[in-house]
Design an enzyme around this catalytic site. Sequence first.
Site, PDB file in Angstrom:
ATOM      1  NE  ARG A  25      30.353   5.161  38.821  1.00  0.00           N
ATOM      2  CZ  ARG A  25      31.634   4.878  38.646  1.00  0.00           C
ATOM      3  NH1 ARG A  25      32.510   5.121  39.591  1.00  0.00           N
ATOM      4  NH2 ARG A  25      32.035   4.316  37.511  1.00  0.00           N
ATOM      5  CB  SER A 121      33.029   1.422  39.130  1.00  0.00           C
ATOM      6  OG  SER A 121      34.323   1.009  38.859  1.00  0.00           O
ATOM      7  CG  HIS A 122      35.923   2.595  42.420  1.00  0.00           C
ATOM      8  ND1 HIS A 122      35.639   3.014  41.128  1.00  0.00           N
ATOM      9  CD2 HIS A 122      36.039   3.705  43.161  1.00  0.00           C
ATOM     10  CE1 HIS A 122      35.605   4.339  41.101  1.00  0.00           C
ATOM     11  NE2 HIS A 122      35.850   4.787  42.329  1.00  0.00           N
ATOM     12  CG  ASP A 285      36.743  -2.083  39.800  1.00  0.00           C
ATOM     13  OD1 ASP A 285      36.873  -3.035  39.006  1.00  0.00           O
ATOM     14  OD2 ASP A 285      36.275  -0.980  39.463  1.00  0.00           O
ATOM     15  CG  ASP A 287      33.143  -2.039  37.210  1.00  0.00           C
ATOM     16  OD1 ASP A 287      34.046  -1.859  38.052  1.00  0.00           O
ATOM     17  OD2 ASP A 287      33.026  -1.324  36.196  1.00  0.00           O
ATOM     18  CG  ASP A 289      36.324  -0.974  35.333  1.00  0.00           C
ATOM     19  OD1 ASP A 289      36.414  -1.135  36.567  1.00  0.00           O
ATOM     20  OD2 ASP A 289      35.679  -0.050  34.815  1.00  0.00           O
ATOM     21  NE  ARG A 290      38.570   2.269  39.433  1.00  0.00           N
ATOM     22  CZ  ARG A 290      38.706   3.409  40.084  1.00  0.00           C
ATOM     23  NH1 ARG A 290      39.411   3.442  41.198  1.00  0.00           N
ATOM     24  NH2 ARG A 290      38.138   4.510  39.642  1.00  0.00           N
ATOM     25  CD  GLU A 372      41.455   6.510  33.313  1.00  0.00           C
ATOM     26  OE1 GLU A 372      41.239   7.712  33.402  1.00  0.00           O
ATOM     27  OE2 GLU A 372      40.583   5.642  33.480  1.00  0.00           O
ATOM     28  CE  LYS A 385      38.763   1.700  35.115  1.00  0.00           C
ATOM     29  NZ  LYS A 385      37.967   2.894  34.784  1.00  0.00           N
TER      30      LYS A 385
HETATM   31  C1  VG1 Z   1      37.676   7.974  38.487  1.00  0.00           C
HETATM   32  C2  VG1 Z   1      39.110   7.826  38.029  1.00  0.00           C
HETATM   33  C3  VG1 Z   1      39.163   7.647  36.522  1.00  0.00           C
HETATM   34  C4  VG1 Z   1      38.304   6.448  36.114  1.00  0.00           C
HETATM   35  C5  VG1 Z   1      36.896   6.626  36.663  1.00  0.00           C
HETATM   36  C6  VG1 Z   1      36.038   5.401  36.405  1.00  0.00           C
HETATM   37  O1  VG1 Z   1      37.107   9.136  37.924  1.00  0.00           O
HETATM   38  O2  VG1 Z   1      39.863   8.946  38.425  1.00  0.00           O
HETATM   39  O3  VG1 Z   1      40.504   7.481  36.136  1.00  0.00           O
HETATM   40  O4  VG1 Z   1      38.257   6.330  34.732  1.00  0.00           O
HETATM   41  O5  VG1 Z   1      36.931   6.836  38.072  1.00  0.00           O
HETATM   42  O6  VG1 Z   1      36.599   4.248  36.933  1.00  0.00           O
HETATM   43  P1  VG1 Z   1      36.966  10.514  38.727  1.00  0.00           P
HETATM   44  O7  VG1 Z   1      36.290  11.470  37.802  1.00  0.00           O
HETATM   45  O8  VG1 Z   1      36.177  10.209  39.965  1.00  0.00           O
HETATM   46  O9  VG1 Z   1      38.333  10.924  39.080  1.00  0.00           O
HETATM   47  V1  VG1 Z   1      35.604   2.923  37.352  1.00  0.00           V
HETATM   48  O10 VG1 Z   1      36.499   1.618  37.672  1.00  0.00           O
HETATM   49  O11 VG1 Z   1      34.976   3.573  38.689  1.00  0.00           O
HETATM   50  O12 VG1 Z   1      34.401   2.903  36.291  1.00  0.00           O
HETATM   51 CO    CO Z   2      35.358  -0.186  37.840  1.00  0.00          CO
END
Ligand code: VG1
Ligand code: CO
Length: 549
Positions: A25, A121-122, A285, A287, A289-290, A372, A385
């Site tokens: 990312r 993602s988000h 979100d 993509d 998954d949230r 999570e 997710k």
């Molecule tokens: C964050 C969240 C984690 C999640 C990840 C991907 O990671 O804390 O729980 O699995 O994003 O989510 P980090 O390392 O920034 O804390 V998604 O929906 O962005 O793919």
């Molecule tokens: Co996501």
Amino acid sequence: MIHAASRTIDTKPYSDQRPGTSGLRKKTRIFLQPNYIENFVQSVFDTLRETGIQDFSREMLVLGGDGRFYNRAAIQIILKIAAGNGFEQILVGRGGLVSTPAMSAIIRRRSALGGILLTASHNPGGIEADFGIKYNIQNGGPAPESFTERIFAKSREINRFYSLDFPDIDIDREGSVSVGGSQISVINPLEDYISVMSRIFDFNNMSELFQRGFRLVFDAMHGITGIYAREIIEKKLGASPGTVIRGNALVDFGGLHPDPNQVHAANLVRMMSSSSAPDMGAACDGDGDRNMILGRNLFVSPGDSLAIIAQHASECIPGYGAGLAGVARSMPTSTAIDRVAAESGTPCYETPTGWKFFGNLMDDGRCTICGEESFGTGSDHIREKDGVWAVLSWLAILAARRRSIEELVKGHWQAYGRSYFQRHDYEGLESRAANEVIDELRAKLSSLPGSVLAGGKIIAADDFQYTDPVDGSVSSQQGIRIILNDGSRIIGRLSGTGTVGATLRMYYERVLNRGDEPIQKMLKPLIESSCEYFQIRSRLNREQPTVIT
Ligand code: VG1
Ligand code: CO
């Protein structure tokens, strides 16, 4: 085997292609550099070859993304590299779109070798915002660390990639074309996913909820879930048209963070506190998954949502009628689900942050439902997710129990106690300072037990280490945790998904029998005393967190 007609193109390695918590990312402009995508994708394929799949000529690859800026162009590039590397079949979601959970469903259902997801993602989208690439393996889940580290190693020494020349594929029309030895098929990105959902949920039963006048607002935040939610919730469950808001996927998500929390989905939160609020609010979100679940005037903390789904699943959702083999949560996630599991004698696993750690547990039949604190909830129906699944799970529970969200949440607190939980993010920190603070604290951890903190006594302090019970792999330095004698926890870790500087995430949890205390009051002592340990004011120069969820 490389396709005979493919060209070998010289390239130079980049040094920064190490996948984080969930894929590679970066700022979009970084992905726009010459051969940046090509290098990474070829490194994935080289890693696959190294791990035993020499020949792709009988293999299928799935391709799609959340529709953000650069999605479509990246698809055309990757199609040429995948064909150059000789994949027999390459599936692309129509419009280049596939949600993250749908990708997992497609890979599993069609026995593909893997899939490439284009998403950050988000994180926001656009030329000045973020882009990402993630590789998912045969089980439909994100590649494990052992695999992503190999990709990184390959990316640092890559000097060529393979590409087949052909005009851009029309990705907006379903159908197949042959190029070289590959068949490229544009598929409906909804079909596999809906088929999986229809085996878990009883759509007929759930539609009665809407016939009884239940009102839902589903905020797709201009991400990918709009197309899924309209089809399932409005068409199949019969929710009224307009239930899905911000349902059209936009390349920049309308300029917002497509992150379903109370800060970034503030409009929805406002709607849910108005006098004409619907019965339920939900958001997903970029993509897909949230998820965030809201009742009237009530935010359902993700840890509570996970615990409540686990609590009711076997009685309310047909797909879990046989019971839960086990449950799992990431370490910082609240312990609400642990209490639900303990009561029914269900095994409960604690994993590091990141969905990839649930994969082995689910493949091994040890875990049915997991989640999570970061608004991620899911089950072993796929290996990602799943935001829409979480919303459907709540709808199924509401339909079966005939109670409001508030009644279900308060009922849960009454039966199991309440985890008062909050996460504070400090974004855009200077990376060096943030790493130093964590390193210094890590060195002190063993001396902490016995000290007094927030009126309690520290009984344990460590940097979380996880040994995967299935393959024995060890992941260390997964987050500093400080545990008090009353069960309260303070956790701090650096994000693995941020794209600017460092992000410190602080997690606070305190468990009480009573559910009706104000959360701020309950957590204040933990928050204040941890600021010193993590030198938030003194070294990181922050008075306030950037985002509280
Ligand atoms: C964050 C969240 C984690 C999640 C990840 C991907 O990671 O804390 O729980 O699995 O994003 O989510 P980090 O390392 O920034 O804390 V998604 O929906 O962005 O793919
Ligand atoms: Co996501």
